[in-house]
Design an enzyme around this catalytic site. Sequence first.
Site, PDB file in Angstrom:
ATOM      1  N   LYS A  13       0.795  -1.231   0.000  1.00 25.31           N
ATOM      2  CA  LYS A  13       0.000   0.000   0.000  1.00 25.31           C
ATOM      3  C   LYS A  13       0.831   1.286   0.000  1.00 25.31           C
ATOM      4  O   LYS A  13       0.409   2.289  -0.558  1.00 25.31           O
ATOM      5  CB  LYS A  13      -0.976   0.010   1.196  1.00 25.31           C
ATOM      6  CG  LYS A  13      -2.081  -1.031   1.045  1.00 25.31           C
ATOM      7  CD  LYS A  13      -2.955  -1.128   2.274  1.00 25.31           C
ATOM      8  CE  LYS A  13      -4.135  -0.209   2.188  1.00 25.31           C
ATOM      9  NZ  LYS A  13      -5.165  -0.504   3.212  1.00 25.31           N
ATOM     10  N   ASP A  23      -9.934   4.161   2.006  1.00 30.68           N
ATOM     11  CA  ASP A  23     -10.166   3.634   3.366  1.00 30.68           C
ATOM     12  C   ASP A  23     -10.908   4.640   4.257  1.00 30.68           C
ATOM     13  O   ASP A  23     -11.821   4.273   5.005  1.00 30.68           O
ATOM     14  CB  ASP A  23      -8.836   3.257   4.034  1.00 30.68           C
ATOM     15  CG  ASP A  23      -8.276   1.946   3.498  1.00 30.68           C
ATOM     16  OD1 ASP A  23      -9.067   1.131   2.970  1.00 30.68           O
ATOM     17  OD2 ASP A  23      -7.059   1.736   3.602  1.00 30.68           O
TER      18      ASP A  23
END
Length: 275
Positions: free
Chosen positions: A68, A105
């Site tokens: 990520k 997110d």
Amino acid sequence: MTSIPVVAVIGYPIYHSKSPKMHGYWLNQTGVAGYYVPLEVKPENLETTLRNMPKLGFRGANVTIPHKEQVLHIADFITDRAQRIGAANTLYFDGDGKIHADNTDGYGFITNLKIGAPDWNAKTSVPLVIGAGGASRAIIDTLLREGAPKLYLTNRTKDRASFLAEEFGQSIEVLDWEEKSGILPKVNTVINTTSLGMSGKGTLDLEYDRLTSSMTVTDIVYTPLETELLKNARIRGCTCVDGLGMLIYQGIPGFQKWFNVLPTVSDDLRKLLLA
Ligand code: ATR
């Protein structure tokens, strides 16, 4: 584009990812002729893989642990929020094969919270954020963007919280790990962003008797769906929001962009993901 759209989730390892199940469900539900596949890619192969994916017909990808952060060094375009968070979870490939990196997110977190606690308002919230890892960064970014005037942050490793607070600004007050129960009377929102409470992991040592019914309590852990934190919060009359919705809602912007259809969230999907 007329080709059949293909999308992947990339991680190492990847077997634990629930994303193929979720996007597969949505492909079925929406009737889109597309594919969503898990790809196990070692860190040293990440760049080559990403550069070749558009040539193979991929429209984009989700990226998970451990890629990520690294993906930001590879992407050609990075959204502001992914830049601020320092990580991406959603990639789009454009017609020229360029890689666009986004982080959904925080969007997943706040959408889930607003749906689960309709009376909650960021501008009047005083959150206690427990944990200072990757998920915490995305959550803090969205809380501040939504207008939370001040928040408390605590982490087992205090330096990590202090570093995060320095980056995100002065409205964050960092507390010692031992202070997290003492601050509860001053907050109205409690957010667990650590893995504590997950089956097989440790327990969160919070003095639950300090939770009151005016509080909103949410957890990013969803195995079990009702963590010790959420169970204790429910018993004391708090508004409780479980963590499964964050997983689901973070997936929606990607699906919509790749496949051009807005998927819906249903109880059937929640059950499938918990099975
Ligand atoms: P994620 O991206 O899911 O947030 P992470 O970056 O590894 O994952 O962060 C995990 C968080 O859970 C951190 O806040 C971590 O605390 P440390 O920074 O001190 O490691 C927290 N965490 C994990 N296990 C913990 C434990 N046993 N006790 C307290 N905090 C824990």
